[in-house]
Design a protein around this motif. Structure first.
Motif, PDB file in Angstrom:
ATOM      1  N   UNK A  13       0.837  -1.214   0.000  1.00 18.03           N
ATOM      2  CA  UNK A  13       0.000   0.000   0.000  1.00 18.03           C
ATOM      3  C   UNK A  13       0.862   1.250   0.000  1.00 18.03           C
ATOM      4  N   UNK A  14       0.297   2.341  -0.484  1.00 19.15           N
ATOM      5  CA  UNK A  14       1.059   3.574  -0.594  1.00 19.15           C
ATOM      6  C   UNK A  14       0.094   4.753  -0.515  1.00 19.15           C
ATOM      7  N   UNK A  76      -2.597  -9.735  -4.769  1.00 18.02           N
ATOM      8  CA  UNK A  76      -2.221 -10.539  -5.929  1.00 18.02           C
ATOM      9  C   UNK A  76      -1.500  -9.715  -6.993  1.00 18.02           C
ATOM     10  N   UNK A  77      -1.558  -8.395  -6.853  1.00 19.27           N
ATOM     11  CA  UNK A  77      -0.906  -7.529  -7.828  1.00 19.27           C
ATOM     12  C   UNK A  77      -1.725  -7.251  -9.062  1.00 19.27           C
ATOM     13  N   UNK A  78      -3.015  -7.575  -9.043  1.00 18.94           N
ATOM     14  CA  UNK A  78      -3.873  -7.357 -10.214  1.00 18.94           C
ATOM     15  C   UNK A  78      -4.706  -6.091 -10.101  1.00 18.94           C
ATOM     16  N   UNK A  79      -4.739  -5.481  -8.915  1.00 20.01           N
ATOM     17  CA  UNK A  79      -5.571  -4.305  -8.668  1.00 20.01           C
ATOM     18  C   UNK A  79      -4.842  -3.346  -7.732  1.00 20.01           C
ATOM     19  N   UNK A  80      -5.026  -2.046  -7.960  1.00 14.86           N
ATOM     20  CA  UNK A  80      -4.557  -1.030  -7.025  1.00 14.86           C
ATOM     21  C   UNK A  80      -5.755  -0.147  -6.696  1.00 14.86           C
ATOM     22  N   UNK A 132       1.376   8.177 -12.421  1.00 15.36           N
ATOM     23  CA  UNK A 132       2.805   8.322 -12.123  1.00 15.36           C
ATOM     24  C   UNK A 132       3.296   7.174 -11.241  1.00 15.36           C
ATOM     25  N   UNK A 133       2.493   6.818 -10.248  1.00 15.25           N
ATOM     26  CA  UNK A 133       2.870   5.708  -9.375  1.00 15.25           C
ATOM     27  C   UNK A 133       2.982   4.413 -10.175  1.00 15.25           C
ATOM     28  N   UNK A 134       2.031   4.194 -11.071  1.00 16.94           N
ATOM     29  CA  UNK A 134       2.049   2.959 -11.876  1.00 16.94           C
ATOM     30  C   UNK A 134       3.259   2.907 -12.805  1.00 16.94           C
ATOM     31  N   UNK A 135       3.590   4.026 -13.411  1.00 15.21           N
ATOM     32  CA  UNK A 135       4.719   4.062 -14.330  1.00 15.21           C
ATOM     33  C   UNK A 135       6.061   4.005 -13.599  1.00 15.21           C
ATOM     34  N   UNK A 136       6.182   4.770 -12.532  1.00 20.80           N
ATOM     35  CA  UNK A 136       7.500   4.958 -11.906  1.00 20.80           C
ATOM     36  C   UNK A 136       7.821   3.939 -10.821  1.00 20.80           C
ATOM     37  N   UNK A 137       6.801   3.435 -10.140  1.00 22.27           N
ATOM     38  CA  UNK A 137       7.045   2.528  -9.020  1.00 22.27           C
ATOM     39  C   UNK A 137       6.546   1.114  -9.293  1.00 22.27           C
ATOM     40  N   UNK A 138       5.321   1.007  -9.784  1.00 24.27           N
ATOM     41  CA  UNK A 138       4.767  -0.324 -10.064  1.00 24.27           C
ATOM     42  C   UNK A 138       5.465  -0.963 -11.257  1.00 24.27           C
ATOM     43  N   UNK A 139       5.919  -0.123 -12.195  1.00 20.32           N
ATOM     44  CA  UNK A 139       6.659  -0.638 -13.342  1.00 20.32           C
ATOM     45  C   UNK A 139       5.804  -0.955 -14.552  1.00 20.32           C
ATOM     46  N   UNK A 191       5.225   8.560 -23.132  1.00 18.71           N
ATOM     47  CA  UNK A 191       4.457   9.767 -23.439  1.00 18.71           C
ATOM     48  C   UNK A 191       4.680  10.871 -22.410  1.00 18.71           C
ATOM     49  N   UNK A 192       5.118  10.509 -21.213  1.00 17.20           N
ATOM     50  CA  UNK A 192       5.246  11.473 -20.113  1.00 17.20           C
ATOM     51  C   UNK A 192       6.620  11.363 -19.457  1.00 17.20           C
ATOM     52  N   UNK A 193       7.672  11.751 -20.166  1.00 21.24           N
ATOM     53  CA  UNK A 193       9.015  11.616 -19.593  1.00 21.24           C
ATOM     54  C   UNK A 193       9.215  12.439 -18.319  1.00 21.24           C
ATOM     55  N   UNK A 194       8.456  13.538 -18.178  1.00 22.92           N
ATOM     56  CA  UNK A 194       8.584  14.377 -16.979  1.00 22.92           C
ATOM     57  C   UNK A 194       7.580  13.994 -15.903  1.00 22.92           C
ATOM     58  N   UNK A 195       6.693  13.043 -16.203  1.00 24.03           N
ATOM     59  CA  UNK A 195       5.661  12.632 -15.269  1.00 24.03           C
ATOM     60  C   UNK A 195       4.297  13.147 -15.691  1.00 24.03           C
ATOM     61  N   UNK A 196       3.256  12.389 -15.381  1.00 22.91           N
ATOM     62  CA  UNK A 196       1.900  12.764 -15.796  1.00 22.91           C
ATOM     63  C   UNK A 196       1.418  14.003 -15.044  1.00 22.91           C
TER      64      UNK A 196
END
Length: 207
Positions: A13-14, A76-80, A132-139, A191-196
């Motif tokens: 969780x975050x 399970x890693x299928x939902x946030x 941003x969390x999904x792209x940068x941390x979740x991968x 699409x968002x190199x600087x972040x969404x």
């Protein structure tokens, strides 16, 4: 690389924050506020709310069961499953579902806000924080948002986020008693190199 004594950010969780907006995991203790907000916004939400088609028997019977399912998916890693708090008040939900790993690294983003919070910029900021969390941390590499063509408020959210329309899905989701078509929007991390969120704030500053 992370230095000694530093831990990697965890995907769940975050708690995510941007000024007067907080995005955090949904909890059993949210029941009273969740129920009150949805009751106050019932007519506002009804045309856009997913419904269970006739013959299906897998809808959660209570708020507690809903949260249990969402937490199970998170483990399970299928939902946030997140809720958003605007100015310290419960304001809605943002959920990343259908997370696929392997060669896809994909997820689908859905969201709703109560009527009193609509049009105040909370929804796009919350979605941007989660993306941003999904792209940068979740991968994850690609995120998708599907919106009914008639839902002008939700379409405004994806426009503010500068998401790309990539397709049209006939009969995509059962909503308000029938199968409804959706417009499909998507973005990849590139699409968002600087972040969404940073992109969103730049976009809004130019309006």
């Amino acid at each position: 690389m992370f230095g000694r004594g530093k831990s990697r950010p965890r995907p769940w969780p975050v708690v995510l924050r941007d000024g007067d907006l907080t995005v955090r995991p949904i909890a059993f203790g949210d029941q009273e506020q969740w129920t009150a907000l949805r009751a106050a916004s019932a007519e506002w939400l009804r045309p856009w709310e997913a419904t269970v088609p006739p013959g299906a028997h897998d809808a959660p019977a209570s708020f507690r069961e809903l949260v249990q399912r969402l937490h199970r998916g998170a483990r399970l890693g299928t939902t946030l499953p997140f809720v958003l708090e605007a100015e310290g008040r419960f304001a809605g939900q943002v959920t990343v579902s259908n997370v696929v790993r392997g060669s896809a690294q994909f997820g689908s983003v859905g969201y709703w806000v109560g009527h009193e919070f609509a049009g105040r910029g909370f929804a796009p900021r919350a979605v941007a924080l989660v993306m941003d969390h999904c792209f940068m941390t979740v991968g994850l590499h690609r995120l998708e948002v599907c919106v009914r063509p008639e839902n002008t408020n939700s379409l405004r959210v994806v426009e503010k986020l500068d998401l790309h329309e990539v397709g049209y899905a006939p009969g995509y989701l059962h909503i308000d008693g029938d199968w409804r078509d959706h417009r499909v929007y998507a973005a990849t991390r590139e699409h968002f190199p600087e972040g969404v969120l940073a992109h969103l704030k730049t976009h809004l500053s130019r309006e």
